[in-house]
Scaffold this active site. Structure first.
Site, PDB file in Angstrom:
ATOM      1  N   CYS A   1      19.699  29.647  42.872  1.00 33.92           N
ATOM      2  CA  CYS A   1      20.970  30.329  43.135  1.00 33.92           C
ATOM      3  C   CYS A   1      20.864  31.429  44.178  1.00 33.92           C
ATOM      4  CB  CYS A   1      21.511  30.913  41.827  1.00 33.92           C
ATOM      5  SG  CYS A   1      21.482  29.762  40.441  1.00 33.92           S
TER       6      CYS A   1
ATOM      7  N   ASP B   1      21.190  31.811  34.322  1.00 34.28           N
ATOM      8  CA  ASP B   1      21.816  31.227  33.139  1.00 34.28           C
ATOM      9  C   ASP B   1      21.350  29.791  32.931  1.00 34.28           C
ATOM     10  OD1 ASP B   1      23.162  33.573  33.658  1.00 34.28           O
ATOM     11  OD2 ASP B   1      25.104  32.805  33.039  1.00 34.28           O
TER      12      ASP B   1
ATOM     13  N   CYS C   1      23.672  34.160  41.685  1.00 38.17           N
ATOM     14  CA  CYS C   1      23.880  33.709  40.312  1.00 38.17           C
ATOM     15  C   CYS C   1      24.909  34.587  39.598  1.00 38.17           C
ATOM     16  CB  CYS C   1      22.550  33.698  39.563  1.00 38.17           C
ATOM     17  SG  CYS C   1      22.618  32.805  37.992  1.00 38.17           S
ATOM     18  N   ASP C   2      25.446  34.045  38.523  1.00 42.02           N
ATOM     19  CA  ASP C   2      26.675  34.510  37.889  1.00 42.02           C
ATOM     20  C   ASP C   2      26.857  36.025  37.783  1.00 42.02           C
ATOM     21  OD1 ASP C   2      26.689  31.818  37.519  1.00 42.02           O
ATOM     22  OD2 ASP C   2      27.041  31.858  35.371  1.00 42.02           O
ATOM     23  N   LYS C   3      25.913  36.723  37.136  1.00 42.62           N
ATOM     24  CA  LYS C   3      26.151  38.126  36.811  1.00 42.62           C
ATOM     25  C   LYS C   3      25.947  39.043  38.002  1.00 42.62           C
ATOM     26  CE  LYS C   3      26.863  36.215  33.037  1.00 42.62           C
ATOM     27  NZ  LYS C   3      26.470  34.907  33.564  1.00 42.62           N
TER      28      LYS C   3
ATOM     29  N   GLU D   1      25.635  32.309  26.596  1.00 45.26           N
ATOM     30  CA  GLU D   1      26.504  31.164  26.836  1.00 45.26           C
ATOM     31  C   GLU D   1      26.120  29.999  25.935  1.00 45.26           C
ATOM     32  OE1 GLU D   1      27.593  31.934  31.533  1.00 45.26           O
ATOM     33  OE2 GLU D   1      26.260  30.298  31.000  1.00 45.26           O
TER      34      GLU D   1
ATOM     35  N   SER E   1      29.581  28.881  29.372  1.00 48.54           N
ATOM     36  CA  SER E   1      29.315  28.685  30.785  1.00 48.54           C
ATOM     37  C   SER E   1      30.601  28.287  31.486  1.00 48.54           C
ATOM     38  CB  SER E   1      28.282  27.573  30.961  1.00 48.54           C
ATOM     39  OG  SER E   1      28.287  27.084  32.282  1.00 48.54           O
TER      40      SER E   1
END
Length: 582
Positions: free
Chosen positions: A63, A95, A136-138, A458, A484
């Site tokens: 990511c 994740d 990545c997500d966060k 998640e 997710s």
């Protein structure tokens, strides 16, 4: 040497050095300059505005893996525009890699650590501006949160989505693999086929490819105005990404010279635009956690009911995975997020006058957007996929503070059935894996909230296993944890108050009847109040899963999911008050 060249002590201060002059200028700062010269900075470098270049590069996932390269192009742009870049690094948690393990609990917690660490470095080194590279997500909400706290000229650049992989000749992504695991456990594919999915789904750099959390939050930042429109959507391995990074370096210098701060960009109206983006594209329910957290850093509020209001009036117009057919790379090829803005503005569903970091308004970005002829990713607003947005908020006896349900990936709006109760995700996953779930069941996964997890992991492993076994249309899953962005099916998350603080979800027993009615926005436990009162009297909070370290600290400070699961709100104030009072 002084006779050959004038000393730098008396040169005029660059007006862009609003903060860094206190670090670098004058005779009293000679020691600081000496240390910076050891790094390679010259007198001329230190006389210019100093711009932080934050990366979340890490070698644990695809990511963020291209960020070190992109940082070099950002720095080129900063230097060309008269600034001095200083690169630094912070953490990230994957994740996708940690999913289904104890490591997943670190993911949401990392959002706070990333925001804290960017803030600390920027404050500690008195940067005049900042570019934050995220993946990545966060890392994406964390970057926006840090900008709000610092309120120095800056922007966030998403390093891009992964390109589609392939499985059995069809486009694939990491969710394909998670669902293939479920199919293998159900006996519908072979181990060789699972291995084929594993090897084909993720071809290189970039964040997960559908409208999962990373791409949802990337789009959110363009609608908020904190990322230059059109640049986030360029895929990670597209050659145009390098030039986008260089342009961001140039742009941050324009922001510094004109003192354009994030607080002038993020408003209540731009937050509503961001919610509309999530609703219109079937985006991740994690936005319901991240947008209130971002809002709080700008001194604004965003309630769960406001999500419902925006989603109810915003049609679903983007046909994107996991509920639809297309990936984020397809959105870019179709014309980018500007064509989503264009369609929503046809019905005045955005505040078109809101400013963005590149100087254009949302309306101007939409006007400039050109849809690729024949594209099918974004539907005309006149013929939407669905007349309402991709998520909504439910309340009721089981979730008095609210919970979130994703609507883009399923057609069912009601379910009523017996509870199957699991006190952690692993228990539920084992039951699904071992084929112990029946059609009609309501799977309840609790003690996985912000406090109870801690960290609100998640549930993609279990939700993908359910889909892989073909049960997605026949069961309801609800949890005080989260999902997710790749989750689809009738799944309800963020149930609040959570079990660990005594919320009603803690009182559910095996076989209790639970009902959901999406149109009525209701989630209810069909048990008499007298019975619940007796259960409540017997209930005791479980022992904390962690008693030291970052996990324990987070559990002690974190707010409810209904408030964004932040650590700088009421819980922190209570801790400070307790300390002040002895």
């Amino acid at each position: 040497m002084a006779a050959d060249r004038p000393l730098p002590y008396d040169r005029p201060v660059d007006p862009g050095k609003r903060h860094s002059h206190a670090l670098t200028d004058g005779p009293d700062r000679a020691a600081a300059r000496a240390m910076l010269k050891a790094v390679g900075f010259s007198d001329d470098d230190l006389a210019q505005p100093i711009i932080g270049v934050a990366t979340t590069w890490i070698e644990t996932m695809p990511c963020n893996i291209n960020q070190r390269r992109l940082a070099e192009f950002v720095k080129q742009g900063i230097r060309a525009a008269g600034g001095t870049p200083m690169e630094f690094n912070t953490v990230a948690v994957s994740d996708g890699v940690s999913m289904g393990t104890e490591g997943m609990k670190a993911s949401l917690i990392s959002r706070e650590v990333i925001a804290d660490s960017i803030e600390l470095v920027a404050r500690g080194h008195l940067f005049d501006g900042i570019v934050i590279l995220v993946g990545c997500d966060k890392t994406i909400p964390a970057g926006a949160m840090a900008l709000g706290r610092l309120d120095i000229p800056g922007l966030v650049l998403y390093n891009g989505t992964i390109l589609p992989g392939t499985y059995k000749g069809q486009p694939a992504d990491v969710v394909t693999v998670f669902e293939a695991i479920g199919a293998y456990r159900a006996g519908t594919i072979t181990l060789d086929e699972l291995y084929e999915a594993e090897n084909g789904a993720c071809p290189g750099a970039g964040a997960c490819g559908g409208q999962f959390t990373a791409n949802t939050m990337s789009m959110v930042l363009e609608f908020l105005g904190l990322s230059p429109a059109g640049l986030n959507g360029i895929p990670a391995e597209d050659p145009a990404k390098d030039e986008a990074a260089r342009r961001c370096g140039e742009l941050v210098m324009t922001l510094v010279h004109h003192d354009v701060r994030p607080s002038s960009i993020v408003t209540k109206r731009s937050l509503e635009n961001a919610v509309a983006a999530v609703a219109a594209t079937g985006g991740s329910t994690n936005a319901v956690l991240h947008l209130p957290a971002i809002a709080a850093e700008y001194g604004l509020s965003l309630s769960l009911d406001e999500f419902t209001a925006v989603a109810d009036r915003t049609p679903l117009i983007a046909d994107m995975r996991p509920g639809g057919r297309y990936l984020a790379a397809d959105m870019y090829q179709a014309g980018g997020v500007g064509i989503v803005m264009k369609e929503l503005l046809k019905r005045d569903l955005l505040h078109g006058g809101e400013k963005t970091i590149d100087g254009r308004t949302i309306a101007r970005i939409a006007e400039d957007a050109v849809a690729t002829e024949g594209q099918r990713v974004v539907h005309p607003i006149e013929t939407p996929i669905k007349p309402f947005g991709g998520l909504t908020i439910l309340r009721g006896s089981l979730a008095p503070e609210g919970c979130v349900v994703k609507l883009a990936g399923h057609e069912r709006k009601t379910h009523r059935g017996p509870a199957r109760v699991f006190n952690n995700e692993n228990e539920c996953y084992a039951a699904v894996r071992d084929r112990k779930i029946n059609k009609g069941d309501v799977l309840v996964i609790r003690y996985e909230g912000p406090v109870g997890g801690p960290g609100m992991q998640e549930m993609l492993s279990v939700t993908a296993a359910i889909q892989g076994q073909g049960l997605g249309g026949d069961i309801l899953l609800l949890t005080d944890g989260r999902f997710s962005g790749g989750t689809h099916g009738l799944m309800i998350g963020h149930v609040a108050p959570e079990a660990a603080v005594g919320g009603p979800i803690a009182l559910v027993e095996e076989g209790d009847i639970i009902s959901v009615d999406v149109d009525a926005k209701a989630l209810n436990l069909e048990v008499d109040e007298a019975v619940l009162a007796e259960r409540r009297a017997r209930w005791a909070p479980p022992a904390p899963r962690y008693t030291t370290g970052v996990m324990a600290k987070y559990a002690a400070l974190v707010s409810s999911a209904s408030l964004g699961a932040v650590t700088n709100g009421a819980a922190l104030q209570r801790a400070l008050d307790a300390r002040m009072n002895g």
